[in-house]
Design an enzyme around this catalytic site. Structure first.
Site, PDB file in Angstrom:
ATOM      1  N   GLY A 115       0.811  -1.211   0.000  1.00 34.89           N
ATOM      2  CA  GLY A 115       0.000   0.000   0.000  1.00 34.89           C
ATOM      3  C   GLY A 115       0.845   1.261   0.000  1.00 34.89           C
ATOM      4  CB  THR A 138      -5.057  -0.550   0.272  1.00 33.19           C
ATOM      5  OG1 THR A 138      -6.021  -0.158   1.255  1.00 33.19           O
ATOM      6  CG2 THR A 138      -5.228   0.341  -0.918  1.00 33.19           C
ATOM      7  CB  ILE A 139      -9.307  -3.926   2.004  1.00 30.29           C
ATOM      8  CG1 ILE A 139      -9.150  -3.275   3.384  1.00 30.29           C
ATOM      9  CG2 ILE A 139      -8.689  -5.309   1.949  1.00 30.29           C
ATOM     10  CD1 ILE A 139     -10.037  -3.916   4.438  1.00 30.29           C
ATOM     11  CG  ASP A 140      -8.550   1.292   3.790  1.00 31.67           C
ATOM     12  OD1 ASP A 140      -9.178   0.273   4.150  1.00 31.67           O
ATOM     13  OD2 ASP A 140      -7.929   2.018   4.588  1.00 31.67           O
ATOM     14  CD  GLN A 286     -14.407  -4.292   7.076  1.00 29.20           C
ATOM     15  OE1 GLN A 286     -14.798  -3.397   6.362  1.00 29.20           O
ATOM     16  NE2 GLN A 286     -13.951  -4.063   8.291  1.00 29.20           N
TER      17      GLN A 286
HETATM   18  O1  F6P Z   1      -5.105   0.144   5.340  1.00 33.76           O
HETATM   19  C1  F6P Z   1      -5.938  -0.929   5.422  1.00 33.76           C
HETATM   20  C2  F6P Z   1      -6.483  -1.086   6.804  1.00 33.76           C
HETATM   21  O2  F6P Z   1      -7.328  -2.184   6.703  1.00 33.76           O
HETATM   22  C3  F6P Z   1      -7.202   0.143   7.372  1.00 33.76           C
HETATM   23  O3  F6P Z   1      -8.510   0.304   6.948  1.00 33.76           O
HETATM   24  C4  F6P Z   1      -7.102  -0.093   8.845  1.00 33.76           C
HETATM   25  O4  F6P Z   1      -7.190   1.082   9.567  1.00 33.76           O
HETATM   26  C5  F6P Z   1      -5.757  -0.697   8.958  1.00 33.76           C
HETATM   27  O5  F6P Z   1      -5.507  -1.379   7.762  1.00 33.76           O
HETATM   28  C6  F6P Z   1      -5.604  -1.598  10.138  1.00 33.76           C
HETATM   29  O6  F6P Z   1      -4.299  -2.004  10.195  1.00 33.76           O
HETATM   30  P1  F6P Z   1      -3.738  -3.021  11.293  1.00 33.76           P
HETATM   31  O7  F6P Z   1      -4.108  -4.389  10.819  1.00 33.76           O
HETATM   32  O8  F6P Z   1      -2.277  -2.806  11.249  1.00 33.76           O
HETATM   33  O9  F6P Z   1      -4.375  -2.696  12.583  1.00 33.76           O
END
Ligand code: F6P
Length: 360
Positions: A115, A138-140, A286
Protein backbone atom coordinates in the site's frame (compact mmCIF):
# COMPACT_ATOMS: atom_id res chain seq x y z
CA UNK A 1 19.85 -3.38 -20.08
CA UNK A 2 21.49 -6.37 -18.31
CA UNK A 3 19.47 -9.59 -18.61
CA UNK A 4 16.96 -10.29 -15.82
CA UNK A 5 17.65 -13.72 -14.38
CA UNK A 6 16.48 -13.50 -10.79
CA UNK A 7 13.90 -11.26 -9.12
CA UNK A 8 12.61 -10.81 -5.60
CA UNK A 9 8.98 -10.50 -4.57
CA UNK A 10 7.71 -9.16 -1.25
CA UNK A 11 4.44 -8.13 0.39
CA UNK A 12 4.18 -5.08 2.67
CA UNK A 13 1.51 -3.29 4.70
CA UNK A 14 -1.74 -4.74 5.99
CA UNK A 15 -2.75 -7.89 4.16
CA UNK A 16 -5.52 -7.93 1.55
CA UNK A 17 -7.24 -10.87 -0.13
CA UNK A 18 -5.41 -11.43 -3.43
CA UNK A 19 -1.80 -11.04 -2.25
CA UNK A 20 -1.16 -14.74 -2.82
CA UNK A 21 -2.78 -14.52 -6.25
CA UNK A 22 -0.25 -11.81 -7.19
CA UNK A 23 2.68 -13.85 -5.82
CA UNK A 24 1.50 -16.87 -7.80
CA UNK A 25 1.17 -14.85 -11.01
CA UNK A 26 4.63 -13.31 -10.55
CA UNK A 27 6.32 -16.66 -9.91
CA UNK A 28 4.59 -18.43 -12.81
CA UNK A 29 4.98 -15.62 -15.35
CA UNK A 30 8.63 -15.16 -14.36
CA UNK A 31 9.38 -18.90 -14.55
CA UNK A 32 7.81 -19.10 -17.98
CA UNK A 33 10.05 -16.21 -19.03
CA UNK A 34 13.17 -17.95 -17.72
CA UNK A 35 13.39 -15.85 -14.53
CA UNK A 36 13.85 -17.28 -11.04
CA UNK A 37 11.81 -15.71 -8.24
CA UNK A 38 12.96 -15.31 -4.65
CA UNK A 39 10.19 -14.80 -2.08
CA UNK A 40 11.26 -12.27 0.59
CA UNK A 41 9.66 -12.61 4.02
CA UNK A 42 7.96 -9.86 6.02
CA UNK A 43 8.22 -6.97 3.60
CA UNK A 44 11.62 -5.22 3.31
CA UNK A 45 12.63 -6.71 6.67
CA UNK A 46 13.22 -9.95 4.73
CA UNK A 47 16.20 -8.19 3.13
CA UNK A 48 17.93 -7.68 6.47
CA UNK A 49 19.35 -11.22 6.59
CA UNK A 50 20.27 -13.84 3.98
CA UNK A 51 18.06 -16.49 5.56
CA UNK A 52 14.80 -14.54 5.38
CA UNK A 53 14.04 -15.40 1.76
CA UNK A 54 13.58 -18.53 -0.35
CA UNK A 55 13.36 -19.47 -4.02
CA UNK A 56 9.75 -19.93 -5.10
CA UNK A 57 9.04 -22.36 -7.92
CA UNK A 58 5.71 -22.73 -9.71
CA UNK A 59 5.20 -25.83 -7.56
CA UNK A 60 5.50 -23.69 -4.41
CA UNK A 61 2.66 -21.41 -5.49
CA UNK A 62 0.29 -24.04 -6.80
CA UNK A 63 -3.00 -23.84 -4.93
CA UNK A 64 -2.51 -20.40 -3.33
CA UNK A 65 -4.67 -18.45 -5.79
CA UNK A 66 -7.73 -18.67 -3.57
CA UNK A 67 -5.99 -18.18 -0.20
CA UNK A 68 -6.25 -14.99 1.85
CA UNK A 69 -3.20 -13.65 3.69
CA UNK A 70 0.28 -13.92 2.18
CA UNK A 71 2.66 -16.89 2.15
CA UNK A 72 5.53 -14.39 2.56
CA UNK A 73 4.26 -12.63 5.68
CA UNK A 74 3.88 -8.86 5.88
CA UNK A 75 4.43 -5.90 8.19
CA UNK A 76 2.25 -2.85 8.73
CA UNK A 77 4.77 -0.51 10.29
CA UNK A 78 6.13 2.90 9.39
CA UNK A 79 9.09 3.79 7.20
CA UNK A 80 12.21 2.25 8.80
CA UNK A 81 14.79 3.41 6.23
CA UNK A 82 16.85 5.73 8.40
CA UNK A 83 16.71 3.59 11.55
CA UNK A 84 19.75 1.84 13.02
CA UNK A 85 19.31 -1.91 13.39
CA UNK A 86 21.22 -4.86 14.78
CA UNK A 87 22.13 -7.52 12.19
CA UNK A 88 24.12 -10.76 12.29
CA UNK A 89 27.02 -8.68 10.90
CA UNK A 90 26.71 -5.94 13.51
CA UNK A 91 24.83 -2.60 13.62
CA UNK A 92 23.76 -1.13 10.29
CA UNK A 93 21.54 1.58 8.86
CA UNK A 94 18.32 -0.15 7.68
CA UNK A 95 18.52 1.08 4.08
CA UNK A 96 22.21 0.17 3.71
CA UNK A 97 21.58 -3.33 5.01
CA UNK A 98 18.64 -3.92 2.63
CA UNK A 99 20.75 -2.81 -0.35
CA UNK A 100 23.62 -5.06 0.83
CA UNK A 101 21.45 -8.19 1.17
CA UNK A 102 19.67 -7.38 -2.12
CA UNK A 103 23.08 -7.46 -3.83
CA UNK A 104 24.24 -10.58 -1.97
CA UNK A 105 21.08 -12.39 -3.09
CA UNK A 106 22.07 -11.48 -6.68
CA UNK A 107 18.65 -10.08 -7.47
CA UNK A 108 18.20 -8.15 -10.73
CA UNK A 109 14.91 -6.50 -9.74
CA UNK A 110 12.17 -6.47 -7.13
CA UNK A 111 8.38 -6.67 -7.28
CA UNK A 112 7.00 -4.93 -4.18
CA UNK A 113 3.33 -5.56 -3.47
CA UNK A 114 1.90 -3.12 -0.94
CA UNK A 115 0.00 0.00 0.00
CA UNK A 116 0.98 3.64 0.46
CA UNK A 117 3.73 2.83 2.97
CA UNK A 118 5.33 0.21 0.72
CA UNK A 119 5.06 2.57 -2.25
CA UNK A 120 6.88 5.28 -0.27
CA UNK A 121 9.66 2.91 0.83
CA UNK A 122 9.96 1.49 -2.72
CA UNK A 123 10.18 4.99 -4.12
CA UNK A 124 13.13 5.76 -1.84
CA UNK A 125 14.90 2.52 -2.73
CA UNK A 126 14.33 3.24 -6.43
CA UNK A 127 16.10 6.55 -5.93
CA UNK A 128 18.98 4.63 -4.33
CA UNK A 129 19.25 2.55 -7.51
CA UNK A 130 17.18 -0.53 -6.73
CA UNK A 131 15.07 -1.52 -9.77
CA UNK A 132 11.51 -1.92 -8.44
CA UNK A 133 8.06 -2.45 -9.91
CA UNK A 134 5.21 -1.94 -7.43
CA UNK A 135 1.84 -3.63 -7.24
CA UNK A 136 -0.79 -1.55 -5.37
CA UNK A 137 -2.69 -3.22 -2.56
CA UNK A 138 -5.25 -2.05 -0.02
CA UNK A 139 -8.78 -3.02 0.86
CA UNK A 140 -9.40 0.70 1.47
CA UNK A 141 -8.98 1.29 -2.31
CA UNK A 142 -7.38 4.67 -1.64
CA UNK A 143 -4.26 4.45 -3.81
CA UNK A 144 -4.12 7.17 -6.45
CA UNK A 145 -3.84 6.18 -10.12
CA UNK A 146 -5.63 2.83 -10.04
CA UNK A 147 -9.40 2.46 -10.22
CA UNK A 148 -9.27 -0.64 -8.07
CA UNK A 149 -6.87 -2.41 -5.76
CA UNK A 150 -7.42 -6.13 -5.26
CA UNK A 151 -8.94 -6.86 -1.86
CA UNK A 152 -11.44 -4.01 -2.08
CA UNK A 153 -14.07 -6.08 -3.88
CA UNK A 154 -13.67 -8.90 -1.35
CA UNK A 155 -14.00 -6.49 1.58
CA UNK A 156 -17.11 -4.90 0.05
CA UNK A 157 -18.67 -8.31 -0.61
CA UNK A 158 -18.05 -9.36 3.01
CA UNK A 159 -19.39 -6.10 4.44
CA UNK A 160 -22.47 -6.29 2.20
CA UNK A 161 -23.19 -9.81 3.41
CA UNK A 162 -22.83 -8.61 7.01
CA UNK A 163 -25.23 -5.72 6.38
CA UNK A 164 -27.74 -8.13 4.81
CA UNK A 165 -27.63 -10.23 7.98
CA UNK A 166 -27.98 -7.19 10.20
CA UNK A 167 -31.01 -6.04 8.21
CA UNK A 168 -33.11 -9.01 9.28
CA UNK A 169 -32.32 -8.68 12.98
CA UNK A 170 -32.66 -4.87 12.88
CA UNK A 171 -36.11 -5.21 11.31
CA UNK A 172 -37.21 -7.94 13.72
CA UNK A 173 -36.36 -5.77 16.75
CA UNK A 174 -37.14 -2.36 15.19
CA UNK A 175 -33.63 -1.25 16.10
CA UNK A 176 -30.93 0.94 14.65
CA UNK A 177 -27.90 -1.15 13.70
CA UNK A 178 -24.59 0.66 13.26
CA UNK A 179 -21.87 -1.13 11.29
CA UNK A 180 -18.27 0.12 11.49
CA UNK A 181 -16.18 -0.83 8.46
CA UNK A 182 -12.54 -0.17 7.56
CA UNK A 183 -11.45 2.94 5.69
CA UNK A 184 -8.94 5.19 7.42
CA UNK A 185 -8.90 8.23 5.22
CA UNK A 186 -11.28 7.20 2.44
CA UNK A 187 -14.84 5.92 2.64
CA UNK A 188 -14.87 3.62 -0.39
CA UNK A 189 -15.77 0.45 1.53
CA UNK A 190 -18.51 2.22 3.52
CA UNK A 191 -19.92 3.81 0.36
CA UNK A 192 -19.98 0.67 -1.79
CA UNK A 193 -21.09 -1.74 0.94
CA UNK A 194 -23.56 0.81 2.26
CA UNK A 195 -25.20 1.24 -1.14
CA UNK A 196 -25.03 -2.49 -1.94
CA UNK A 197 -26.55 -3.31 1.46
CA UNK A 198 -29.24 -0.62 1.28
CA UNK A 199 -28.01 1.42 4.25
CA UNK A 200 -30.00 4.46 5.35
CA UNK A 201 -26.97 6.47 6.48
CA UNK A 202 -23.37 6.24 5.28
CA UNK A 203 -20.72 8.16 7.21
CA UNK A 204 -17.33 8.58 5.55
CA UNK A 205 -14.12 10.48 6.39
CA UNK A 206 -14.60 12.81 3.42
CA UNK A 207 -17.88 14.20 4.83
CA UNK A 208 -17.83 15.21 8.52
CA UNK A 209 -21.30 14.37 9.82
CA UNK A 210 -23.93 16.10 11.96
CA UNK A 211 -25.49 13.39 14.12
CA UNK A 212 -28.71 15.43 14.43
CA UNK A 213 -29.19 15.23 10.65
CA UNK A 214 -28.57 11.48 10.70
CA UNK A 215 -31.08 11.07 13.53
CA UNK A 216 -33.64 13.16 11.64
CA UNK A 217 -33.38 10.85 8.64
CA UNK A 218 -33.91 7.79 10.85
CA UNK A 219 -36.91 9.40 12.60
CA UNK A 220 -38.41 10.07 9.16
CA UNK A 221 -38.16 6.37 8.41
CA UNK A 222 -40.09 5.60 11.57
CA UNK A 223 -42.84 7.97 10.40
CA UNK A 224 -43.16 6.09 7.10
CA UNK A 225 -43.41 2.84 9.01
CA UNK A 226 -39.87 1.56 8.50
CA UNK A 227 -39.11 1.15 12.18
CA UNK A 228 -35.52 -0.03 11.76
CA UNK A 229 -32.43 1.51 10.17
CA UNK A 230 -28.94 0.56 9.07
CA UNK A 231 -26.05 3.01 9.49
CA UNK A 232 -22.66 2.23 7.93
CA UNK A 233 -19.70 4.13 9.39
CA UNK A 234 -16.14 4.13 8.06
CA UNK A 235 -13.60 3.86 10.89
CA UNK A 236 -12.13 7.22 9.83
CA UNK A 237 -15.46 9.11 9.85
CA UNK A 238 -15.81 11.91 12.39
CA UNK A 239 -18.42 14.47 13.47
CA UNK A 240 -18.37 18.07 12.25
CA UNK A 241 -15.91 19.97 14.41
CA UNK A 242 -14.59 16.69 15.87
CA UNK A 243 -11.68 14.39 15.19
CA UNK A 244 -11.13 10.77 14.15
CA UNK A 245 -11.58 8.18 16.89
CA UNK A 246 -8.33 6.44 17.82
CA UNK A 247 -7.75 3.32 19.90
CA UNK A 248 -3.99 3.90 19.86
CA UNK A 249 -1.90 6.93 18.90
CA UNK A 250 1.05 6.55 16.52
CA UNK A 251 4.33 5.60 18.20
CA UNK A 252 7.70 4.45 16.86
CA UNK A 253 7.12 2.53 13.62
CA UNK A 254 3.47 1.89 14.53
CA UNK A 255 0.81 3.98 12.78
CA UNK A 256 -2.19 5.33 14.67
CA UNK A 257 -4.95 2.74 15.10
CA UNK A 258 -8.49 3.83 14.40
CA UNK A 259 -11.66 2.49 15.98
CA UNK A 260 -14.60 3.33 18.18
CA UNK A 261 -16.59 5.67 15.97
CA UNK A 262 -19.28 3.03 15.40
CA UNK A 263 -19.96 2.73 19.12
CA UNK A 264 -19.98 6.53 19.51
CA UNK A 265 -22.48 6.97 16.66
CA UNK A 266 -24.59 4.17 18.15
CA UNK A 267 -24.77 5.86 21.53
CA UNK A 268 -25.43 9.28 20.04
CA UNK A 269 -28.27 7.95 17.88
CA UNK A 270 -29.84 6.30 20.91
CA UNK A 271 -29.69 9.67 22.68
CA UNK A 272 -31.17 11.51 19.69
CA UNK A 273 -33.95 9.05 18.79
CA UNK A 274 -34.64 7.15 21.99
CA UNK A 275 -34.60 3.94 19.93
CA UNK A 276 -32.77 0.75 20.77
CA UNK A 277 -29.41 0.80 19.01
CA UNK A 278 -26.66 -1.78 18.59
CA UNK A 279 -23.23 -1.56 16.93
CA UNK A 280 -20.96 -4.07 15.20
CA UNK A 281 -17.32 -3.67 14.16
CA UNK A 282 -16.39 -5.78 11.12
CA UNK A 283 -12.67 -5.07 11.60
CA UNK A 284 -10.15 -7.55 10.26
CA UNK A 285 -12.84 -9.95 9.08
CA UNK A 286 -12.88 -7.68 6.02
CA UNK A 287 -9.25 -8.54 5.29
CA UNK A 288 -9.53 -12.31 5.73
CA UNK A 289 -10.81 -15.17 3.66
CA UNK A 290 -10.73 -16.03 0.00
CA UNK A 291 -10.59 -13.26 -2.60
CA UNK A 292 -13.61 -12.81 -4.87
CA UNK A 293 -13.26 -13.85 -8.51
CA UNK A 294 -12.88 -10.16 -9.44
CA UNK A 295 -9.96 -9.77 -7.02
CA UNK A 296 -8.33 -13.01 -8.17
CA UNK A 297 -8.45 -11.83 -11.76
CA UNK A 298 -7.21 -8.32 -10.93
CA UNK A 299 -4.40 -9.69 -8.76
CA UNK A 300 -3.39 -12.12 -11.50
CA UNK A 301 -3.37 -9.33 -14.09
CA UNK A 302 -1.28 -7.13 -11.75
CA UNK A 303 1.21 -9.95 -11.19
CA UNK A 304 1.54 -10.75 -14.88
CA UNK A 305 1.92 -7.08 -15.80
CA UNK A 306 4.57 -6.50 -13.14
CA UNK A 307 6.75 -9.25 -14.64
CA UNK A 308 6.24 -7.75 -18.09
CA UNK A 309 7.43 -4.37 -16.80
CA UNK A 310 10.47 -6.02 -15.17
CA UNK A 311 11.32 -7.72 -18.46
CA UNK A 312 11.04 -4.40 -20.28
CA UNK A 313 13.16 -2.63 -17.67
CA UNK A 314 10.36 -0.20 -16.74
CA UNK A 315 11.36 0.38 -13.13
CA UNK A 316 10.11 3.01 -10.70
CA UNK A 317 6.62 2.10 -11.85
CA UNK A 318 3.37 0.81 -10.36
CA UNK A 319 0.92 -1.39 -12.23
CA UNK A 320 -2.57 0.11 -12.24
CA UNK A 321 -6.10 -0.70 -13.31
CA UNK A 322 -7.41 1.81 -15.84
CA UNK A 323 -10.45 -0.10 -17.09
CA UNK A 324 -10.37 -2.09 -19.24
CA UNK A 325 -6.56 -2.08 -19.22
CA UNK A 326 -3.71 -2.72 -16.83
CA UNK A 327 -1.16 0.05 -17.30
CA UNK A 328 2.05 1.35 -15.74
CA UNK A 329 2.25 4.59 -13.76
CA UNK A 330 5.32 6.35 -12.36
CA UNK A 331 5.62 5.75 -8.62
CA UNK A 332 6.49 9.42 -8.09
CA UNK A 333 3.08 10.34 -9.54
CA UNK A 334 1.18 8.34 -6.93
CA UNK A 335 3.31 8.22 -3.79
CA UNK A 336 2.23 10.27 -0.79
CA UNK A 337 -1.28 10.85 -2.14
CA UNK A 338 -4.66 9.47 -1.07
CA UNK A 339 -7.56 8.72 -3.40
CA UNK A 340 -10.59 9.92 -1.47
CA UNK A 341 -14.25 9.78 -2.49
CA UNK A 342 -15.01 12.92 -4.56
CA UNK A 343 -18.01 14.89 -3.31
CA UNK A 344 -19.52 14.89 -6.80
CA UNK A 345 -18.96 11.15 -7.34
CA UNK A 346 -22.07 9.78 -9.01
CA UNK A 347 -22.55 7.05 -6.41
CA UNK A 348 -22.68 9.67 -3.63
CA UNK A 349 -25.12 11.78 -5.63
CA UNK A 350 -27.29 8.78 -6.50
CA UNK A 351 -27.33 7.55 -2.90
CA UNK A 352 -28.39 11.02 -1.76
CA UNK A 353 -31.11 11.15 -4.42
CA UNK A 354 -32.45 7.86 -3.02
CA UNK A 355 -32.64 9.37 0.45
CA UNK A 356 -29.42 8.03 1.98
CA UNK A 357 -27.95 10.56 4.40
CA UNK A 358 -24.23 11.25 4.72
CA UNK A 359 -24.91 13.44 7.73
CA UNK A 360 -24.28 16.68 5.81
O1 F6P B 1 -5.11 0.14 5.34
C1 F6P B 1 -5.94 -0.93 5.42
C2 F6P B 1 -6.48 -1.09 6.80
O2 F6P B 1 -7.33 -2.18 6.70
C3 F6P B 1 -7.20 0.14 7.37
O3 F6P B 1 -8.51 0.30 6.95
C4 F6P B 1 -7.10 -0.09 8.84
O4 F6P B 1 -7.19 1.08 9.57
C5 F6P B 1 -5.76 -0.70 8.96
O5 F6P B 1 -5.51 -1.38 7.76
C6 F6P B 1 -5.60 -1.60 10.14
O6 F6P B 1 -4.30 -2.00 10.19
P1 F6P B 1 -3.74 -3.02 11.29
O7 F6P B 1 -4.11 -4.39 10.82
O8 F6P B 1 -2.28 -2.81 11.25
O9 F6P B 1 -4.38 -2.70 12.58
Amino acid sequence: MPPIRRIGVLTGGGDAPGLNAVIRAVVKAAANGGIETVGIEDSFDGLLEMDRSRVLTPRDVTGILRLGGTILGTLNTGNPLTSEIQTSDGPRRYADRVLEIYRRLELDALVAIGGDGTLAISHEFCQMGMPIVCVPKTIDNDIVGTTNCFGFDTAVAFATDAIDRLHTTAEAHKRILVVEVMGRYAGWIALYAGVAGGADAILIPEIPFDIALVAQRLRDRDKWGAKFSIVVVAEGAYPMGGTMSLVEAAHGRTAERLGGIGAQVCEALHGETGKETRSVVLGHLQRGGAPTSFDRVLATRFGGKSVELVQRGEFGTMVAFAPPDIIARRIDDVVGKTKTVPMDFDLVMTAKSLGVTFGD
